[in-house]
Design a protein around this motif. Structure first.
Motif, PDB file in Angstrom:
ATOM      1  N   GLY A  31       0.841  -1.194   0.000  1.00 53.85           N
ATOM      2  CA  GLY A  31       0.000   0.000   0.000  1.00 53.85           C
ATOM      3  C   GLY A  31       0.871   1.238   0.000  1.00 53.85           C
ATOM      4  N   LYS A  53      -1.862  -2.194  -3.919  1.00 53.51           N
ATOM      5  CA  LYS A  53      -3.174  -2.781  -3.663  1.00 53.51           C
ATOM      6  C   LYS A  53      -4.140  -1.833  -2.961  1.00 53.51           C
ATOM      7  CE  LYS A  53      -2.059  -6.769  -5.436  1.00 53.51           C
ATOM      8  NZ  LYS A  53      -0.657  -6.527  -5.827  1.00 53.51           N
ATOM      9  N   CYS A  54      -3.636  -0.760  -2.364  1.00 56.52           N
ATOM     10  CA  CYS A  54      -4.490   0.281  -1.787  1.00 56.52           C
ATOM     11  C   CYS A  54      -3.634   1.524  -1.587  1.00 56.52           C
ATOM     12  CB  CYS A  54      -5.136  -0.163  -0.468  1.00 56.52           C
ATOM     13  SG  CYS A  54      -3.986  -0.541   0.864  1.00 56.52           S
ATOM     14  N   PRO A 139      -8.917   0.197  -3.387  1.00 55.35           N
ATOM     15  CA  PRO A 139      -9.372   0.868  -2.170  1.00 55.35           C
ATOM     16  C   PRO A 139      -8.543   2.141  -1.944  1.00 55.35           C
ATOM     17  CG  PRO A 139      -8.917  -1.466  -1.766  1.00 55.35           C
ATOM     18  CD  PRO A 139      -8.307  -1.116  -3.078  1.00 55.35           C
ATOM     19  N   CYS A 168     -13.887   3.007  -7.617  1.00 54.25           N
ATOM     20  CA  CYS A 168     -13.007   2.766  -6.472  1.00 54.25           C
ATOM     21  C   CYS A 168     -13.828   2.613  -5.189  1.00 54.25           C
ATOM     22  CB  CYS A 168     -12.021   3.921  -6.295  1.00 54.25           C
ATOM     23  SG  CYS A 168     -10.601   3.895  -7.391  1.00 54.25           S
ATOM     24  N   ARG A 169     -13.247   1.916  -4.235  1.00 51.23           N
ATOM     25  CA  ARG A 169     -13.822   1.839  -2.895  1.00 51.23           C
ATOM     26  C   ARG A 169     -13.148   2.933  -2.066  1.00 51.23           C
ATOM     27  NH1 ARG A 169     -12.329  -4.221  -1.793  1.00 51.23           N
ATOM     28  NH2 ARG A 169     -10.731  -3.711  -3.331  1.00 51.23           N
ATOM     29  N   HIS A 210      -7.221  -3.929   4.081  1.00 48.29           N
ATOM     30  CA  HIS A 210      -7.087  -4.236   2.658  1.00 48.29           C
ATOM     31  C   HIS A 210      -5.810  -4.995   2.302  1.00 48.29           C
ATOM     32  CE1 HIS A 210     -10.673  -2.025   1.630  1.00 48.29           C
ATOM     33  NE2 HIS A 210     -10.251  -1.010   2.348  1.00 48.29           N
ATOM     34  N   PRO A 213      -6.254  -8.678   5.776  1.00 48.16           N
ATOM     35  CA  PRO A 213      -7.607  -8.752   6.353  1.00 48.16           C
ATOM     36  C   PRO A 213      -7.791  -9.865   7.373  1.00 48.16           C
ATOM     37  CG  PRO A 213      -7.583  -9.556   4.090  1.00 48.16           C
ATOM     38  CD  PRO A 213      -6.248  -8.925   4.336  1.00 48.16           C
TER      39      PRO A 213
END
Length: 224
Positions: A31, A53-54, A139, A168-169, A210, A213
């Motif tokens: 991230g 990934k985020c 995310p 997107c989240r 994210h 988890p």
């Protein structure tokens, strides 16, 4: 935060991949988090490198033109602050000052050619790459401060809407404080002397949710 900065960010990920075992890093769970300039770079880096990934942008921006010249009113005070800081701690791109002069001239002279300026700003605006980020349902945490006069909280809402609309989240935080003051004291190791800064708790929870988890998230209000 232009193409050279984005390339630097990807080079860092290359190094993480090469030394993952030595650093005990999970190269599949990366991230990006940044504050101010780093906040914009975190989003741009994530947009251009699918290994991310985020991403979390703290006191960052979504649209550079809107940030520096909202309502066609260039923010000279903040530009001077940013340039002075960049000279002290980095190597600012010579284009920055030239583009700023172009922006100011465009306000004075409506007939001025602003196409190069707009192209330069778009390349540095995370909103312009929403489709690249959100095509993979990235995310994103967007956090800005209510009294920030550089990257105003209204712009954070616009960024959230753009990213959410693209798929997107998105988690949005609006904190008390001026530019970066909800984040910097903790980064400097004096957060406990000033006030508890929950933005970092939320950032850690976001990253853990994210990237890892299966792990228990840190409790609300915990100092990390």
């Amino acid at each position: 935060a232009g193409p050279a900065d984005v390339a630097d960010a990807s080079a860092v990920l290359d190094e993480v991949g090469k030394r993952a075992a030595e650093w005990r890093a999970d190269a599949e769970a990366i991230g990006m988090v940044g504050v101010s300039y780093g906040g914009g770079l975190a989003l741009l880096g994530a947009a251009h490198d699918a290994r991310v990934k985020c991403a979390a942008s703290l006191s960052g921006w979504g649209n550079l033109t809107r940030a520096l010249a909202g309502q066609a009113a260039p923010n000279q005070v903040w530009f001077d602050i940013l340039m002075s800081t960049s000279i002290l701690v980095g190597r600012p791109d010579p284009q920055i000052h030239a583009m700023w002069e172009s922006l100011v001239s465009a306000v004075v002279d409506p007939a001025a050619n602003v196409d190069p300026l707009l192209a330069w700003a778009e390349e540095r605006s995370p909103e312009a790459f929403a489709a690249k980020m959100c095509g993979r349902r990235l995310p994103v945490l967007v956090s800005n401060n209510a009294q920030d006069e550089l990257f105003v909280s209204d712009a954070a809402l616009m960024l959230r809407q753009t990213l959410h609309g693209a798929g997107c989240r998105v988690q949005l935080l609006i904190n008390q404080g001026v530019h970066a003051m909800a984040e910097l004291p903790s980064l400097a190791g004096i957060g406990g002397l000033v006030a508890h800064q929950p933005v970092w708790d939320e950032t850690l929870r976001f990253m853990q949710a994210h990237l890892r988890p299966s792990k228990e998230p840190p409790p609300a209000g915990a100092q990390q």
